[in-house]
Design a protein around this motif. Structure first.
Motif, short mmCIF file in Angstrom:
data_model
loop_
_atom_site.label_atom_id
_atom_site.label_comp_id
_atom_site.label_asym_id
_atom_site.label_seq_id
_atom_site.Cartn_x
_atom_site.Cartn_y
_atom_site.Cartn_z
N LEU A 102 42.25 27.82 46.61
CA LEU A 102 41.73 28.86 45.73
C LEU A 102 41.34 28.23 44.40
O LEU A 102 41.89 27.20 44.01
N VAL B 69 40.64 32.38 38.08
CA VAL B 69 40.05 33.49 38.81
C VAL B 69 40.00 34.72 37.91
O VAL B 69 40.97 35.02 37.21
N LEU C 126 39.70 38.67 38.30
CA LEU C 126 39.74 39.79 39.23
C LEU C 126 39.02 40.96 38.57
O LEU C 126 39.56 41.63 37.68
N SER D 223 36.08 31.96 38.44
CA SER D 223 35.48 32.49 39.67
C SER D 223 35.75 33.98 39.72
O SER D 223 36.90 34.41 39.73
N PHE E 155 36.15 37.47 41.29
CA PHE E 155 36.43 38.15 42.56
C PHE E 155 36.23 39.64 42.34
O PHE E 155 36.82 40.23 41.42
N LYS E 156 35.44 40.28 43.17
CA LYS E 156 35.28 41.72 43.09
C LYS E 156 36.38 42.40 43.91
O LYS E 156 37.12 41.76 44.66
N THR F 82 36.51 41.55 50.83
CA THR F 82 35.60 40.40 50.73
C THR F 82 35.17 40.25 49.27
O THR F 82 34.07 40.67 48.89
N PRO F 83 36.02 39.68 48.43
CA PRO F 83 35.76 39.62 46.99
C PRO F 83 34.69 38.62 46.59
O PRO F 83 34.20 38.65 45.47
N VAL F 84 34.35 37.71 47.50
CA VAL F 84 33.38 36.66 47.21
C VAL F 84 32.28 36.73 48.26
O VAL F 84 32.57 36.92 49.46
N ILE G 206 32.12 34.96 52.17
CA ILE G 206 33.44 34.36 52.37
C ILE G 206 33.80 34.33 53.84
O ILE G 206 34.61 33.50 54.28
N VAL H 24 41.06 33.09 51.45
CA VAL H 24 40.80 34.34 50.75
C VAL H 24 41.05 35.58 51.61
O VAL H 24 41.69 36.54 51.15
N MET I 86 43.70 38.52 50.42
CA MET I 86 43.30 39.89 50.12
C MET I 86 43.84 40.91 51.11
O MET I 86 43.64 42.11 50.94
#
Length: 471
Positions: free
Chosen positions: A179, A183, A185, A210, A212-213, A217-219, A222, A273, A277
């Protein structure tokens, strides 16, 4: 004639000259942050001069500027003089629509063994006051959001400097190889100033935040789209060949080397990831504690981010920043409708923050995780219009917990109206210096030569606030 030993290449020379130098680039990309982490725990770098009290940072960023006199800095005189003309000299404000003295619509009550006062806005956080160090004397040099955000995040009021997270990961590396070390978030709101608030500035691009949403699937991309792993590996090998050719033409180049590093990290993230998540791995009691079953959407969104932040700490991510959810008024930026906006924002973050603090503590992680709650400035003790508060950079409240900070205490004070810091006045540089100190870093020594001078997070300023550090 030179001996054959003199003609031998050392490892660094061999990696640089073989395969068009790609081996050296890959080794650097893959090992830099791990080497930094190992060095910081073993033989110290010149800037690692203190015992490391915190290993990780969670920055709970309260976008827009919460009102100090409505949250953690009670001022009875405001209530007494509510509706009367404000009696102090008023500094120029952002919108110059100044009204009467505005008392807090929320009551304060003392909590915990420490007796720290907290308003009705934060009933859950109030149960954690004995772990909080409430700093009531923060100041900023900027009264508008963009400049103040850059100042809070990077120590400079203009775009282009490295953020706190970038400096921390540059100095300490990360313990996670699957990771990113830094990050963000994103719960819905990117602050004024944009992604530059999380940027790496003149540091290598691998140290930028980076983002992350929310969600599984934050990226982007992915989840592998290839039918087989072998097909994906063939694609990666093709990219490596193209990178080798580019490096052969261009020579050492930060953007190229950072892109290579990011490709390698992205490949490892494809397995890490989704597991990170997957909050279904958490017990129902834990999910309920964080507010994942609440009706209010903001609570669920921020609760998920707080729970992911805890899971990231467990996986060795160095610096984690959380942004606020949308749909709760204009951020914390209530120029009007103070009651409605602050109530909604507090409802979104209160339960998740308390859950995060308690969860870290139960798992033995709070002592080594520095949690910071802060906005870019505070609000005025007099009204903007009839029912709002304007920006106030002259004295506002933040708090910290864990990571070597003394809990159950307040530090500094504002005047009787909560307008100006008058006791133990702190600047943003002092906050940054203290954060780095808790991570074991001497802030004056963590520098990078750029544009003809040695740059650092605290510029030429900053003092460590020893009074809030555990002895």
């Amino acid at each position: 004639m030179q001996s054959s030993f003199q003609n031998l290449l050392n490892r660094r020379q061999w990696l640089t000259q073989s395969a068009l130098g790609f081996g050296a680039v890959s080794l650097s990309a893959l090992n830099w942050q791990q080497l930094q982490a190992e060095t910081s725990q073993g033989e110290p770098n010149s800037y690692l001069q203190y015992p490391r009290r915190a290993k990780n940072v969670i920055f709970l960023y309260m976008d827009g500027g919460p009102s100090q006199v409505d949250t953690f800095d009670p001022k009875p005189l405001l209530t007494k003089e509510n509706g009367q003309p404000f009696k102090m000299k008023v500094q120029p404000t952002q919108f110059a629509n100044n009204g009467s003295t505005l008392g807090s619509p929320w009551k304060f009550k003392q909590h915990g063994e420490s007796g720290l006062p907290v308003s009705e806005l934060f009933p859950h956080v109030a149960t954690c006051v004995d772990d909080l160090c409430v700093i009531r004397s923060m100041t900023s040099e900027f009264p508008e959001h963009t400049g103040a955000n850059y100042f809070l995040h990077t120590g400079h009021g203009l775009q282009g400097r490295p953020s706190m997270g970038a400096w921390v990961t540059y100095g300490l590396g990360t313990e996670s190889q699957e990771l990113p070390g830094f990050v963000v978030l994103n719960s819905g709101l990117i602050p004024p100033g944009g992604l530059a608030c999380f940027g790496s500035g003149f540091l290598p691009a691998t140290f930028q935040g980076s983002v992350f949403k929310e969600g599984a699937t934050p990226v982007a991309d992915i989840l592998p789209k290839n039918i087989s792993t072998s097909a994906q590996l063939r694609k990666l090998e093709l990219m490596r060949k193209m990178d080798r050719s580019l490096l052969a033409r261009e020579g050492p180049h930060d953007a190229i080397e950072s892109a290579i590093s990011n490709y390698e990290l992205a490949f490892r993230m494809q397995s890490a990831v989704p597991e990170l998540m997957d909050l279904s791995q958490e017990s129902e009691a834990t999910q309920k504690m964080y507010g994942l079953q609440e009706d209010w959407a903001g609570t669920k969104t921020f609760g998920q981010a707080c729970l992911v932040a805890r899971r990231m700490v467990e996986r060795g991510v160095r610096f984690i920043q959380l942004t606020c959810p949308g749909g709760a008024g204009d951020r914390w930026d209530q120029h009007s409708k103070l009651i409605d906006g602050h109530t909604k924002n507090a409802r979104s973050v209160d339960q998740p923050i308390a859950a995060l603090l308690k969860d870290l503590k139960v798992r033995g992680l709070l002592d080594e995780t520095l949690v910071i709650w802060a906005g870019e400035f505070g609000r005025t003790p007099f009204a903007q219009g009839a029912d709002g508060r304007d920006h106030n950079p002259f004295g506002f409240t933040i708090w910290m917990a864990g990571g070597g900070v003394q809990g159950g205490m307040s530090y500094g004070a504002t005047d009787e109206y909560g307008y100006h810091a008058i006791e133990n006045r702190l600047e943003m540089y002092d906050l940054h210096a203290t954060i780095l100190h808790l991570l074991g870093i001497e802030h004056t020594a963590l520098t990078v030569r750029y544009s003809g001078r040695d740059m650092r997070l605290t510029d030429v300023h900053g003092k460590i606030v020893h009074d809030i550090v555990k002895s």
